[in-house]
Motif scaffolding. Structure first.
Motif, PDB file in Angstrom:
ATOM      1  N   VAL A 113       0.952  -1.262   0.113  1.00  0.00           N
ATOM      2  CA  VAL A 113      -0.018  -0.127   0.006  1.00  0.00           C
ATOM      3  C   VAL A 113       1.004   1.247  -0.124  1.00  0.00           C
ATOM      4  O   VAL A 113       0.487   2.225  -0.694  1.00  0.00           O
ATOM      5  CB  VAL A 113      -0.904   0.038   1.322  1.00  0.00           C
ATOM      6  CG1 VAL A 113      -1.566   1.350   1.366  1.00  0.00           C
ATOM      7  CG2 VAL A 113      -2.120  -1.107   1.368  1.00  0.00           C
TER       8      VAL A 113
ATOM      9  N   CYS B 132       2.424   1.781  -3.554  1.00  0.00           N
ATOM     10  CA  CYS B 132       1.403   2.300  -4.306  1.00  0.00           C
ATOM     11  C   CYS B 132       1.013   3.547  -4.264  1.00  0.00           C
ATOM     12  O   CYS B 132       1.107   4.415  -5.039  1.00  0.00           O
ATOM     13  CB  CYS B 132       0.022   1.591  -4.182  1.00  0.00           C
ATOM     14  SG  CYS B 132      -0.096  -0.157  -4.713  1.00  0.00           S
ATOM     15  N   ALA B 133       0.973   3.914  -3.032  1.00  0.00           N
ATOM     16  CA  ALA B 133       0.670   5.424  -2.483  1.00  0.00           C
ATOM     17  C   ALA B 133       1.835   6.216  -3.141  1.00  0.00           C
ATOM     18  O   ALA B 133       1.393   7.443  -3.639  1.00  0.00           O
ATOM     19  CB  ALA B 133       0.347   5.568  -1.026  1.00  0.00           C
ATOM     20  N   THR B 134       2.847   6.042  -2.707  1.00  0.00           N
ATOM     21  CA  THR B 134       3.956   6.832  -3.144  1.00  0.00           C
ATOM     22  C   THR B 134       4.117   7.019  -4.603  1.00  0.00           C
ATOM     23  O   THR B 134       4.320   8.157  -5.154  1.00  0.00           O
ATOM     24  CB  THR B 134       5.414   6.138  -2.691  1.00  0.00           C
ATOM     25  OG1 THR B 134       5.506   5.989  -1.193  1.00  0.00           O
ATOM     26  CG2 THR B 134       6.478   7.134  -2.962  1.00  0.00           C
TER      27      THR B 134
ATOM     28  N   ARG C  33       1.675   6.636  -6.667  1.00  0.00           N
ATOM     29  CA  ARG C  33       0.563   7.466  -7.368  1.00  0.00           C
ATOM     30  C   ARG C  33       0.960   8.917  -7.264  1.00  0.00           C
ATOM     31  O   ARG C  33       0.604   9.682  -7.994  1.00  0.00           O
ATOM     32  CB  ARG C  33      -0.603   7.130  -6.416  1.00  0.00           C
ATOM     33  CG  ARG C  33      -1.505   5.868  -7.037  1.00  0.00           C
ATOM     34  CD  ARG C  33      -2.737   5.668  -6.284  1.00  0.00           C
ATOM     35  NE  ARG C  33      -3.229   4.320  -5.981  1.00  0.00           N
ATOM     36  CZ  ARG C  33      -3.072   3.819  -4.778  1.00  0.00           C
ATOM     37  NH1 ARG C  33      -2.587   4.479  -3.779  1.00  0.00           N
ATOM     38  NH2 ARG C  33      -3.204   2.627  -4.798  1.00  0.00           N
ATOM     39  N   SER C  34       1.299   9.214  -5.881  1.00  0.00           N
ATOM     40  CA  SER C  34       1.730  10.570  -5.725  1.00  0.00           C
ATOM     41  C   SER C  34       2.799  11.163  -6.797  1.00  0.00           C
ATOM     42  O   SER C  34       2.567  12.260  -7.414  1.00  0.00           O
ATOM     43  CB  SER C  34       2.199  10.893  -4.173  1.00  0.00           C
ATOM     44  OG  SER C  34       1.333  10.641  -3.064  1.00  0.00           O
TER      45      SER C  34
ATOM     46  N   ARG D  23      -0.911  18.206  -6.402  1.00  0.00           N
ATOM     47  CA  ARG D  23      -1.507  17.377  -5.380  1.00  0.00           C
ATOM     48  C   ARG D  23      -2.759  17.824  -4.532  1.00  0.00           C
ATOM     49  O   ARG D  23      -3.830  17.003  -4.411  1.00  0.00           O
ATOM     50  CB  ARG D  23      -0.494  16.783  -4.446  1.00  0.00           C
ATOM     51  CG  ARG D  23      -0.742  15.535  -4.093  1.00  0.00           C
ATOM     52  CD  ARG D  23       0.458  14.869  -3.261  1.00  0.00           C
ATOM     53  NE  ARG D  23       0.848  15.720  -2.011  1.00  0.00           N
ATOM     54  CZ  ARG D  23       0.368  16.129  -1.093  1.00  0.00           C
ATOM     55  NH1 ARG D  23      -0.741  15.593  -0.693  1.00  0.00           N
ATOM     56  NH2 ARG D  23       0.859  16.925  -0.249  1.00  0.00           N
TER      57      ARG D  23
ATOM     58  N   ASP E 159      -6.570  16.353  -4.195  1.00  0.00           N
ATOM     59  CA  ASP E 159      -6.850  16.091  -2.934  1.00  0.00           C
ATOM     60  C   ASP E 159      -8.223  16.589  -2.737  1.00  0.00           C
ATOM     61  O   ASP E 159      -9.043  15.724  -1.995  1.00  0.00           O
ATOM     62  CB  ASP E 159      -5.940  16.266  -1.855  1.00  0.00           C
ATOM     63  CG  ASP E 159      -4.760  15.340  -1.664  1.00  0.00           C
ATOM     64  OD1 ASP E 159      -4.767  14.439  -2.377  1.00  0.00           O
ATOM     65  OD2 ASP E 159      -3.976  15.786  -0.935  1.00  0.00           O
TER      66      ASP E 159
ATOM     67  N   THR F  53     -11.702   8.425  -6.635  1.00  0.00           N
ATOM     68  CA  THR F  53     -10.430   8.569  -6.384  1.00  0.00           C
ATOM     69  C   THR F  53      -9.276   7.950  -7.484  1.00  0.00           C
ATOM     70  O   THR F  53      -8.502   8.674  -8.257  1.00  0.00           O
ATOM     71  CB  THR F  53      -9.837   8.000  -5.106  1.00  0.00           C
ATOM     72  OG1 THR F  53     -10.735   8.312  -4.100  1.00  0.00           O
ATOM     73  CG2 THR F  53      -8.339   7.992  -4.781  1.00  0.00           C
ATOM     74  N   GLU F  54      -9.771   6.753  -8.003  1.00  0.00           N
ATOM     75  CA  GLU F  54      -8.923   6.142  -8.905  1.00  0.00           C
ATOM     76  C   GLU F  54      -9.031   7.136 -10.427  1.00  0.00           C
ATOM     77  O   GLU F  54      -8.056   7.277 -10.946  1.00  0.00           O
ATOM     78  CB  GLU F  54      -9.578   4.830  -9.115  1.00  0.00           C
ATOM     79  CG  GLU F  54      -8.868   3.873 -10.154  1.00  0.00           C
ATOM     80  CD  GLU F  54      -9.169   2.334 -10.179  1.00  0.00           C
ATOM     81  OE1 GLU F  54      -9.344   1.874  -9.199  1.00  0.00           O
ATOM     82  OE2 GLU F  54      -9.411   2.018 -11.214  1.00  0.00           O
TER      83      GLU F  54
ATOM     84  N   TYR G 226      -6.816  10.044 -10.281  1.00  0.00           N
ATOM     85  CA  TYR G 226      -5.368   9.821 -10.387  1.00  0.00           C
ATOM     86  C   TYR G 226      -5.218   9.620 -11.870  1.00  0.00           C
ATOM     87  O   TYR G 226      -4.327  10.181 -12.516  1.00  0.00           O
ATOM     88  CB  TYR G 226      -4.985   8.736  -9.510  1.00  0.00           C
ATOM     89  CG  TYR G 226      -4.537   9.004  -8.306  1.00  0.00           C
ATOM     90  CD1 TYR G 226      -3.405   9.945  -7.873  1.00  0.00           C
ATOM     91  CD2 TYR G 226      -5.506   9.032  -7.097  1.00  0.00           C
ATOM     92  CE1 TYR G 226      -3.144  10.014  -6.555  1.00  0.00           C
ATOM     93  CE2 TYR G 226      -5.277   9.233  -5.762  1.00  0.00           C
ATOM     94  CZ  TYR G 226      -4.018   9.722  -5.517  1.00  0.00           C
ATOM     95  OH  TYR G 226      -3.521  10.387  -4.400  1.00  0.00           O
TER      96      TYR G 226
END
Lengths: 231, 231
Positions: free
Chosen positions: B12, B15-17, B19-20, B130, B134, B153-154, B157
DNA sequence: AGCAGTCAACGTGCATGCAAAATTTCGTGG
DNA sequence: CCACGAAATTTTGCATGCACGTTGACTGCT
């Protein structure tokens, strides 16, 4: 040669198989999916089975808890409602898009699919359920919009799971008539009517499900007991 | 103890990193993401890095081709358009839902977020991008509808990636004004207005992007040349 | 009998090793 | 100097091994 193509994407095959099993209700919410038995069934190692489970978890069809055996997800009633509402929005888009672009060949294919579905209705229940879902997937595919197709498909499978948890055994006869009406509206090229018919069809499906919960979802025990225990 | 929580879901975190990094344009479409280096960066084995890449591929942010190094996805222009159209439909749902239920605290939080965004606009471009994304994620979160939140959210992105591929460098000032208007409409509790403002905001974002392609996507050479070669 | 504590069997979390595919490098001939 | 092809290197595909968490049964105690 044992199918060269099969080696190419074993994860995809496992995912597809499990998705089918889930919407056909061969697998029910809560059913366990241990990595090694899964891998054994498909002749692959846990690594591959694990990846497939990860995918399905991302799609909301499987619950993955740390150090715990993966299980088929049990959507909450709120999630089920939410899923259907999103599905309605997306499939309205599909209907709108197709009303403008659908070809006679596509109409023919849809009619043929519906008649298959009517046939399966009398013989095989799982087949019948699957074809009902496929109808929507095919519509999405016909838009030629890959992202829309992906989300409609995903949300359709999620709906299937929700129906498995909350729906009646399976009443599909009416759905066939509704599918016919959708195709009629598309053939007429009436976007607004198509979207309306699609929306009311999906609402009806949701309605049938939510009205009567055939199986109670596992609920949070402590939350339920709290008012009774109250100090 | 080296952060027990971090061990709990390294996939997770990765993935988050990523994505950012992708929406902040630190990673651009086509950039390579080899499993080894990725794992090394995060201090995990390839197994974990691989799983993260699988997830991101399912979200459409990464392209995974067999025996090939994973790359940040380059959405086609059609996919970009499709993504925005879906996003508009979903976020209209969010606006509609929130107009009826939003609380003063939530309004306050949104206003505060917007002012952060305005501040970041002057200092850090990535941060500014970002925060703009957000804002939409926070709105989705506020609906309390988990599935809706997930899809919004998806798709947000994905939009960010599409903008990275096709958008101008980044013009965000106007977006802030538009965000303010959205909050105003929500505060007024006018569902129809909120949905309308939201839709026009997203259309504007898409418009800015599609009008001018800052970077050509890698295209299929043979397809381009085919008409010229045509014996 | 009922209950708590213990332990073995099972299952997941993750790194690593090996084989095969792809890519790069390098050397050879034109 | 460039084109071409083969070896070397890089990188993925996948299975397996080991550590640890979880579960359920068994035992002994009250």
């Amino acid at each position: 040669m044992t199918s060269k193509k099969a080696l190419i994407d074993r994860v995809v095959v496992i995912c597809a198989t499990l998705r089918s099993a889930i919407i056909e209700r061969a697998l029910s919410p809560g059913d366990k999916l241990p990595e090694d038995s899964l891998g054994e069934s498909f002749g692959v190692s846990r690594t591959i089975a694990r990846q497939a489970l990860g995918q399905l978890a991302a799609e909301g069809l499987v619950n993955l808890r740390r150090n715990r055996i993966a299980v088929v997800a049990t959507p909450t009633i709120e999630e089920a409602r939410d899923t259907f509402e999103i599905r309605i929005a997306l499939e309205a888009l599909v209907a709108d898009c197709l009303a403008a672009s659908i070809t006679p060949q596509q109409i023919k294919r849809l009619r043929s699919h519906i008649s298959d579905q009517a046939k399966a209705n009398l013989t095989s229940e799982p087949e019948s359920i699957r074809l009902a879902t496929d109808f929507h997937v095919i519509l999405a595919e016909m838009t030629g919009r890959p992202i829309l197709e992906r989300y409609v498909t995903e949300v359709a499978y999620r709906s299937g799971l929700a129906l498995s948890a909350y729906g009646r055994p399976h009443s599909n006869d009416c759905a066939i008539e509704e599918h016919r009406r959708i195709v009629d509206a598309l053939e007429a090229g009436d976007a607004e009517a198509a979207a309306r018919v699609m929306t009311s069809h999906l609402s009806a499906v949701a309605e049938r499900a939510h009205v009567q919960a055939s199986r109670q979802p596992p609920r949070d025990l402590s939350a339920i007991l709290a008012p009774y225990i109250a100090n």
